[in-house]
Design a protein around this motif. Structure first.
Motif, PDB file in Angstrom:
ATOM      1  N   LEU A 154       0.820  -1.215   0.000  1.00 59.80           N
ATOM      2  CA  LEU A 154       0.000   0.000   0.000  1.00 59.80           C
ATOM      3  C   LEU A 154       0.853   1.264   0.000  1.00 59.80           C
ATOM      4  O   LEU A 154       0.444   2.300  -0.531  1.00 59.80           O
ATOM      5  CB  LEU A 154      -0.951  -0.001   1.203  1.00 59.80           C
ATOM      6  N   GLU A 155       2.048   1.179   0.571  1.00 61.25           N
ATOM      7  CA  GLU A 155       2.966   2.325   0.554  1.00 61.25           C
ATOM      8  C   GLU A 155       3.386   2.694  -0.869  1.00 61.25           C
ATOM      9  O   GLU A 155       3.830   3.816  -1.121  1.00 61.25           O
ATOM     10  CB  GLU A 155       4.212   2.023   1.398  1.00 61.25           C
ATOM     11  N   GLN A 156       3.234   1.748  -1.804  1.00 56.87           N
ATOM     12  CA  GLN A 156       3.598   1.999  -3.197  1.00 56.87           C
ATOM     13  C   GLN A 156       2.457   2.634  -4.010  1.00 56.87           C
ATOM     14  O   GLN A 156       2.592   2.825  -5.209  1.00 56.87           O
ATOM     15  CB  GLN A 156       4.040   0.688  -3.861  1.00 56.87           C
ATOM     16  N   SER A 157       1.338   2.925  -3.332  1.00 59.90           N
ATOM     17  CA  SER A 157       0.191   3.623  -3.952  1.00 59.90           C
ATOM     18  C   SER A 157      -0.412   2.891  -5.146  1.00 59.90           C
ATOM     19  O   SER A 157      -0.540   3.443  -6.252  1.00 59.90           O
ATOM     20  CB  SER A 157       0.598   5.040  -4.380  1.00 59.90           C
ATOM     21  N   PRO A 158      -0.846   1.640  -4.947  1.00 55.88           N
ATOM     22  CA  PRO A 158      -1.551   0.967  -6.048  1.00 55.88           C
ATOM     23  C   PRO A 158      -2.920   1.611  -6.263  1.00 55.88           C
ATOM     24  O   PRO A 158      -3.453   2.292  -5.375  1.00 55.88           O
ATOM     25  CB  PRO A 158      -1.697  -0.469  -5.535  1.00 55.88           C
ATOM     26  N   GLN A 159      -3.501   1.376  -7.438  1.00 55.82           N
ATOM     27  CA  GLN A 159      -4.856   1.870  -7.713  1.00 55.82           C
ATOM     28  C   GLN A 159      -5.847   1.195  -6.774  1.00 55.82           C
ATOM     29  O   GLN A 159      -6.749   1.837  -6.221  1.00 55.82           O
ATOM     30  CB  GLN A 159      -5.219   1.585  -9.170  1.00 55.82           C
ATOM     31  N   THR A 160      -5.673  -0.112  -6.598  1.00 55.40           N
ATOM     32  CA  THR A 160      -6.508  -0.862  -5.674  1.00 55.40           C
ATOM     33  C   THR A 160      -5.774  -2.123  -5.240  1.00 55.40           C
ATOM     34  O   THR A 160      -4.935  -2.649  -5.985  1.00 55.40           O
ATOM     35  CB  THR A 160      -7.862  -1.238  -6.305  1.00 55.40           C
ATOM     36  N   LEU A 161      -6.087  -2.592  -4.033  1.00 49.63           N
ATOM     37  CA  LEU A 161      -5.542  -3.852  -3.529  1.00 49.63           C
ATOM     38  C   LEU A 161      -6.712  -4.686  -3.009  1.00 49.63           C
ATOM     39  O   LEU A 161      -7.467  -4.233  -2.137  1.00 49.63           O
ATOM     40  CB  LEU A 161      -4.530  -3.606  -2.406  1.00 49.63           C
ATOM     41  N   VAL A 162      -6.867  -5.875  -3.553  1.00 46.79           N
ATOM     42  CA  VAL A 162      -7.961  -6.771  -3.163  1.00 46.79           C
ATOM     43  C   VAL A 162      -7.370  -8.028  -2.543  1.00 46.79           C
ATOM     44  O   VAL A 162      -6.412  -8.603  -3.084  1.00 46.79           O
ATOM     45  CB  VAL A 162      -8.839  -7.140  -4.380  1.00 46.79           C
ATOM     46  N   ILE A 163      -7.939  -8.442  -1.424  1.00 45.23           N
ATOM     47  CA  ILE A 163      -7.556  -9.708  -0.789  1.00 45.23           C
ATOM     48  C   ILE A 163      -8.697 -10.689  -0.991  1.00 45.23           C
ATOM     49  O   ILE A 163      -9.837 -10.415  -0.598  1.00 45.23           O
ATOM     50  CB  ILE A 163      -7.307  -9.532   0.719  1.00 45.23           C
ATOM     51  N   ALA A 164      -8.412 -11.822  -1.610  1.00 42.39           N
ATOM     52  CA  ALA A 164      -9.429 -12.850  -1.833  1.00 42.39           C
ATOM     53  C   ALA A 164      -9.097 -14.081  -0.997  1.00 42.39           C
ATOM     54  O   ALA A 164      -7.932 -14.490  -0.912  1.00 42.39           O
ATOM     55  CB  ALA A 164      -9.513 -13.222  -3.309  1.00 42.39           C
ATOM     56  N   ASN A 165     -10.125 -14.675  -0.395  1.00 47.05           N
ATOM     57  CA  ASN A 165      -9.907 -15.809   0.488  1.00 47.05           C
ATOM     58  C   ASN A 165     -11.138 -16.720   0.469  1.00 47.05           C
ATOM     59  O   ASN A 165     -12.251 -16.265   0.202  1.00 47.05           O
ATOM     60  CB  ASN A 165      -9.655 -15.309   1.917  1.00 47.05           C
ATOM     61  N   ARG A 166     -10.918 -18.008   0.731  1.00 50.45           N
ATOM     62  CA  ARG A 166     -12.045 -18.939   0.771  1.00 50.45           C
ATOM     63  C   ARG A 166     -13.062 -18.520   1.826  1.00 50.45           C
ATOM     64  O   ARG A 166     -14.268 -18.544   1.597  1.00 50.45           O
ATOM     65  CB  ARG A 166     -11.556 -20.369   1.048  1.00 50.45           C
ATOM     66  N   THR A 167     -12.564 -18.158   3.024  1.00 49.27           N
ATOM     67  CA  THR A 167     -13.438 -17.641   4.076  1.00 49.27           C
ATOM     68  C   THR A 167     -13.541 -16.132   3.893  1.00 49.27           C
ATOM     69  O   THR A 167     -12.606 -15.385   4.190  1.00 49.27           O
ATOM     70  CB  THR A 167     -12.865 -17.968   5.471  1.00 49.27           C
ATOM     71  N   VAL A 168     -14.677 -15.690   3.406  1.00 51.13           N
ATOM     72  CA  VAL A 168     -14.848 -14.283   3.025  1.00 51.13           C
ATOM     73  C   VAL A 168     -14.618 -13.356   4.207  1.00 51.13           C
ATOM     74  O   VAL A 168     -13.932 -12.334   4.085  1.00 51.13           O
ATOM     75  CB  VAL A 168     -16.257 -14.048   2.431  1.00 51.13           C
ATOM     76  N   ASP A 169     -15.191 -13.695   5.362  1.00 52.39           N
ATOM     77  CA  ASP A 169     -15.089 -12.819   6.540  1.00 52.39           C
ATOM     78  C   ASP A 169     -13.638 -12.541   6.917  1.00 52.39           C
ATOM     79  O   ASP A 169     -13.301 -11.438   7.355  1.00 52.39           O
ATOM     80  CB  ASP A 169     -15.822 -13.435   7.729  1.00 52.39           C
ATOM     81  N   LYS A 170     -12.788 -13.545   6.751  1.00 55.17           N
ATOM     82  CA  LYS A 170     -11.379 -13.371   7.105  1.00 55.17           C
ATOM     83  C   LYS A 170     -10.710 -12.340   6.194  1.00 55.17           C
ATOM     84  O   LYS A 170      -9.917 -11.507   6.647  1.00 55.17           O
ATOM     85  CB  LYS A 170     -10.651 -14.718   7.015  1.00 55.17           C
ATOM     86  N   ALA A 171     -11.040 -12.378   4.906  1.00 59.75           N
ATOM     87  CA  ALA A 171     -10.487 -11.409   3.951  1.00 59.75           C
ATOM     88  C   ALA A 171     -11.008 -10.005   4.237  1.00 59.75           C
ATOM     89  O   ALA A 171     -10.250  -9.032   4.214  1.00 59.75           O
ATOM     90  CB  ALA A 171     -10.839 -11.823   2.523  1.00 59.75           C
ATOM     91  N   VAL A 172     -12.301  -9.896   4.505  1.00 58.39           N
ATOM     92  CA  VAL A 172     -12.904  -8.596   4.786  1.00 58.39           C
ATOM     93  C   VAL A 172     -12.326  -7.994   6.064  1.00 58.39           C
ATOM     94  O   VAL A 172     -12.008  -6.801   6.127  1.00 58.39           O
ATOM     95  CB  VAL A 172     -14.444  -8.731   4.895  1.00 58.39           C
TER      96      VAL A 172
END
Length: 288
Positions: A154-172
């Motif tokens: 995130l320090e590199q200023s991406p347009q967006t960063l998405v985390i995907a995981n089998r357990t949705v709540d954990k990613a959120v």
């Protein structure tokens, strides 16, 4: 004791001791990497790999430093234990809730740091010329490996960063912890349908066993890159997936391993080694 024995004893006490603790640890490349760094920079030190199960961690660390040790690396499954053990932590270690580097301070306290994220970013930027600013980045997995790399990305200023995981709540939940650091969201794998990313990072351990998360077709944008935080002598399942999906570069984590080691070496010794010759050597050996 003869004169020569006395001289040998004096020489031995001058060599600073470092080690990596883990379970399992016998295949670790860290001792080789740090010895190469020491030779390159003219530093007198000893670095060994020590098998330490979780239940013996506190005792082993206390004994290591009591016997004159100067610094430790900690790998799976000890990073969270090292985080709790450290007297003080850097901001990046505090955020990641994991410590892979312990450094003895002049006052006898232990500083905990996490060099994984900076190791990854350095490998991407310096060794592979993959720019992270203003691009769409996807991280697969919401475990400890992901947590350690989020803030430096995130320090590199991406347009967006998405985390995907089998357990949705954990990613959120993980994304929510870093919401003040940049544009980050979490989701399940099914929510990736009809989305595209310029860089996909695999932070799951699945590809080492030949498995992959359920990834939809068209996920990697044209001109995109793939990177597996894991590494092996053969291409991982995710590296192969990247090649099959026309990645410009589909890389594994060997460079990250060397770069995070270089950051730890700098923390301990105040000297920054050259990483490229070490990466090239290790790459040539596994391709032989």
């Amino acid at each position: 004791m003869g004169i020569m024995d006395g001289e040998k004893s004096t020489i031995m006490t001058l060599i600073d001791r470092y080690a990596v603790f883990g379970h399992p640890i016998r295949h670790s490349k860290s001792p080789r990497i740090h010895r190469l760094f020491a030779e390159q920079t003219g530093q007198a030190l000893e670095y060994t790999a020590v098998e330490v199960p979780s239940e013996l961690f506190q005792t082993a660390v206390a004994m290591f430093f009591a016997e004159g040790g100067k610094g430790l690396n900690c790998t799976v499954p000890l990073k969270e234990l090292a985080w709790r053990y450290a007297d003080r932590k850097t901001e990046r270690a505090q955020l990641s809730k994991a410590v892979n580097t312990l450094a003895l301070q002049p006052d006898g306290s232990l500083l905990g740091d996490n060099t994984d994220g900076i190791g990854l970013v350095t490998d991407l930027l310096a060794n592979h010329a993959i720019v992270l600013s203003d691009i769409r980045i996807l991280i697969l997995g919401a475990g400890g490996a992901s947590r350690g790399i989020i803030a430096p990305i995130l320090e590199q200023s991406p347009q967006t960063l998405v985390i995907a995981n089998r357990t949705v709540d954990k990613a959120v939940q993980l994304a929510a912890e870093f919401h003040d650091k940049g544009p980050i969201t979490g989701c399940g794998y099914d929510a990736l349908e009809n989305r595209q990313f310029d860089l996909i990072l695999n932070a799951t351990s699945a590809s080492l066993s030949g498995q992959l998360p359920p990834l939809p077709g068209g996920l990697l944008a044209a001109g995109g890159n793939c990177y597996d935080l894991a590494y092996g002598n053969e291409p991982t399942a995710f590296v192969r997936w990247g090649l099959e999906n026309h990645a410009v570069k589909s890389l594994d984590g060997l460079g990250m391993l060397v770069e995070q080691a270089a950051e730890a070496f700098f923390i301990w010794r105040g000297v920054r080694p050259q990483t490229r010759p070490v990466i090239e050597l290790l790459n040539s050996e596994r391709q032989a």
